[in-house]
Scaffold this motif. Structure first.
Motif, mmCIF file in Angstrom:
data_model
loop_
_atom_site.group_PDB
_atom_site.id
_atom_site.type_symbol
_atom_site.label_atom_id
_atom_site.label_comp_id
_atom_site.label_asym_id
_atom_site.label_seq_id
_atom_site.Cartn_x
_atom_site.Cartn_y
_atom_site.Cartn_z
ATOM 1 N N VAL A 6 0.845 -1.204 0.000
ATOM 2 C CA VAL A 6 0.000 0.000 0.000
ATOM 3 C C VAL A 6 0.873 1.244 0.000
ATOM 4 O O VAL A 6 0.601 2.223 -0.714
ATOM 5 N N ILE A 7 1.936 1.256 0.828
ATOM 6 C CA ILE A 7 2.845 2.410 0.869
ATOM 7 C C ILE A 7 3.443 2.657 -0.511
ATOM 8 O O ILE A 7 3.544 3.801 -0.968
ATOM 9 N N GLU A 8 3.847 1.579 -1.201
ATOM 10 C CA GLU A 8 4.403 1.736 -2.544
ATOM 11 C C GLU A 8 3.383 2.324 -3.511
ATOM 12 O O GLU A 8 3.694 3.196 -4.331
ATOM 13 N N ASP A 9 2.086 1.819 -3.386
ATOM 14 C CA ASP A 9 1.010 2.354 -4.249
ATOM 15 C C ASP A 9 0.789 3.836 -3.984
ATOM 16 O O ASP A 9 0.588 4.633 -4.923
ATOM 17 N N LEU A 10 0.806 4.209 -2.695
ATOM 18 C CA LEU A 10 0.594 5.613 -2.332
ATOM 19 C C LEU A 10 1.710 6.485 -2.885
ATOM 20 O O LEU A 10 1.483 7.615 -3.339
ATOM 21 N N GLN A 11 2.932 5.962 -2.835
ATOM 22 C CA GLN A 11 4.059 6.715 -3.373
ATOM 23 C C GLN A 11 3.917 6.943 -4.877
ATOM 24 O O GLN A 11 4.181 8.010 -5.396
ATOM 25 N N GLU A 12 3.496 5.858 -5.562
ATOM 26 C CA GLU A 12 3.352 5.942 -7.012
ATOM 27 C C GLU A 12 2.225 6.899 -7.416
ATOM 28 O O GLU A 12 2.335 7.598 -8.427
#
Length: 550
Positions: free
Chosen positions: A281-287
């Motif tokens: 989720v953190i990676e998705d939010l970053q993207e």
């Protein structure tokens, strides 16, 4: 017709029950003996408001009950209208409770005073000295003429249409006033409505806009903290995922040794799965995170518009703004359509007005036709009653407005003497003349209205002995088709009755009571002789009484 009357605990009456028959019934008694008490009791039966002061013993209930034989008077329709059970022998009862409250019953069904009055008007007409004064009242004079003109059904239709007309006219004026007020507000309402429509209001949008604004306005801080979080998860030196994975591998080799080791292994495995999902989720939010100054500005502007609208309309959320928008839209629509609505009401008014005019004209024509017959009958009867020169001039004049009973004004003019000037009744007739005129009118009305019972209260006031014979003859004639009561002080009238009751006072246990007694022939002779010559009656008075009775 009235067949029985029972009175308990009313005025000077402790308990009284009496049966009545048809024909002409005479009621006599000294002044103050209590004749008015009987009338008061009957008035309660007819729907008069009760008064606790008229109760003899205020700690006990007062009951007045009357039985009417109504089999021949076509009253089933009225009972149906009032939602009452029809009984040929109908019993009406009034009760006055010690609390002062009053109850009314028709055939044991509780009713209000309106229902009681509606039935009472069809059962009994009590003519009092006060009613004689009604002769000079326009409403009563119209009632007389309309009875002879057989206008009852027409007047009912007219009243129905008049009520519609008044209601419609009230609506029409209200719409006109509304149009004037709405025209003043239309421009402002259009401006407000335009503002609300341009805002493209969506219920629940405020929360998502505020959330988006917070994200875009704090994007640098969010990006930095997400990056730090990502490094804490994935770093080779300090990464949470790497260390936890190593811990899981170590514990997996202990899982078979005991249930405790296996439980710890399963828990860390579960935590890794959850943390792996969090990391994704953190990676998705970053993207997905992207600085967009234009979008931030657009969201801010939209929020400011919403905040300003909420403040202007004192609304707490967008849902309220939407409701206000709909209300404004309806107001504007009504204002814009008012002309067509007013035009429609105007058309409806014209239609009803035309129908009213047709009905009013029919009513007026019937009245005009009936007037000669009425004046002829009145003058004939009054000649019999010692007024040979009495003349009536009934003038019917068209009115420009719709009145409660048509479009006529009425003048009921009278002249008592030959060659005399016509004048209004109240100015031209004496008390005695008014009594005779009223009797003549009541006599005529019995041919046109179906009323079971009429009661005359001293209608012979101011009348001489000879004329009283004529009055009695008219009442006798009336009693052939209806039940007639007359309260009288004149022996000439008392002698003409089919039955004779005397009202008198009697002291019982040191308490004065009013009682009513039906007189036999001998008692009638004594009563009439006393009316002729006083308590110390002479033999000539007795002989005169016998002659009158014969």
């Amino acid at each position: 017709m009235l067949t029985t009357l029972s009175i308990k605990n009313y005025a000077l009456i402790d308990s009284l029950q009496v049966n009545f028959s048809n024909g002409l019934t005479i009621i006599t008694g000294e002044t103050g003996a209590g004749k008015s008490i009987l009338l008061g009791g009957l008035s309660l039966i007819l729907g008069k408001r009760a008064d606790l002061s008229s109760v003899k013993n205020p700690s006990e209930k007062c009951i007045i009950e009357a039985t009417f034989d109504i089999a021949n008077y076509n009253l089933k329709g009225l009972f149906k209208e009032e939602d009452l059970d029809y009984e040929p022998q109908t019993i009406i009862r009034r009760e006055i409770l010690p609390s002062g409250k009053s109850r009314a019953f028709i055939n044991d069904t509780p009713v209000n005073l309106d229902s009681l009055q509606a039935l009472g008007e069809r059962l009994l007409d009590i003519h009092s000295q006060h009613q004689t004064l009604q002769l000079t009242n326009d409403d009563f004079q119209f009632q007389v003429i309309d009875a002879l003109a057989e206008n009852i059904n027409l007047l009912q239709d007219y009243t129905l249409q008049l009520n519609k007309f008044k209601s419609l006219k009230s609506e029409f004026k209200k719409l006109q006033n509304q149009k004037i007020e709405a025209a003043k507000e239309l421009d402002y309402n259009l401006f407000l409505l335009k503002e609300l429509k341009e805002a493209n209001l969506i219920d629940g949008e405020m929360e998502s806009l505020e959330e988006e604004y917070e994200t875009l306005n704090n994007i640098e801080e969010i990006s930095e903290r997400l990056a730090t979080s990502h490094e804490l998860f994935s770093s080779q030196e300090i990464g949470v995922m790497l260390h936890l994975t190593e811990a899981k591998n170590q514990l997996s080799k202990l899982a078979d040794f005991s249930a405790n080791y296996k439980s710890v292994f399963e828990r860390i495995t579960s935590s890794l799965i959850e943390l792996d999902d969090v990391f994704a989720v953190i990676e998705d939010l970053q993207e997905s995170l992207e600085a967009d100054p234009n979008r931030l500005n657009a969201v801010n502007l939209k929020l400011q518009v919403l905040y300003n609208l909420m403040q202007k309309h004192t609304a707490s959320d967008i849902a309220e703004l939407i409701q206000i928008r709909e209300e404004l839209s309806e107001k504007v629509s009504i204002t814009e359509n008012l002309d067509s609505v007013i035009a429609q009401k105007e058309t409806e008014l014209a239609i009803i007005e035309k129908e009213l005019n047709v009905l009013a004209l029919k009513i007026s024509k019937n009245r005009t036709k009936s007037i000669p017959g009425l004046t002829k009958q009145l003058e004939t009867l009054l000649a019999i009653l010692g007024m040979p020169n009495a003349r009536f001039n009934v003038e019917l004049m068209p009115s420009d407005t719709f009145l409660n009973n048509g479009k006529d004004d009425l003048k009921f003019l009278f002249s008592a003497n030959k060659g005399g000037q016509f004048n209004e009744l109240k100015k031209a007739a004496s008390g005695g003349e008014l009594s005779r005129i009223m009797l003549a009118i009541k006599s005529i009305l019995t041919n046109y209205t179906q009323l079971p019972t009429i009661m005359f209260d001293e209608i012979d006031t101011g009348v001489s002995g000879e004329i009283s014979n004529k009055m009695a003859a008219i009442m006798q004639q009336m009693s052939k088709t209806m039940q007639v009561f007359t309260i009288t002080h004149l022996p000439q009238i008392a002698a003409k009755g089919d039955t004779h009751f005397k009202v008198f006072k009697k002291d019982v246990d040191d308490v004065t009571q009013t009682q009513l007694k039906r007189l036999n022939q001998d008692e009638r002779i004594v009563e009439i002789a006393q009316m002729l010559g006083g308590v110390n009656m002479s033999s000539s008075a007795i002989e005169h009484a016998k002659q009158l009775l014969n």
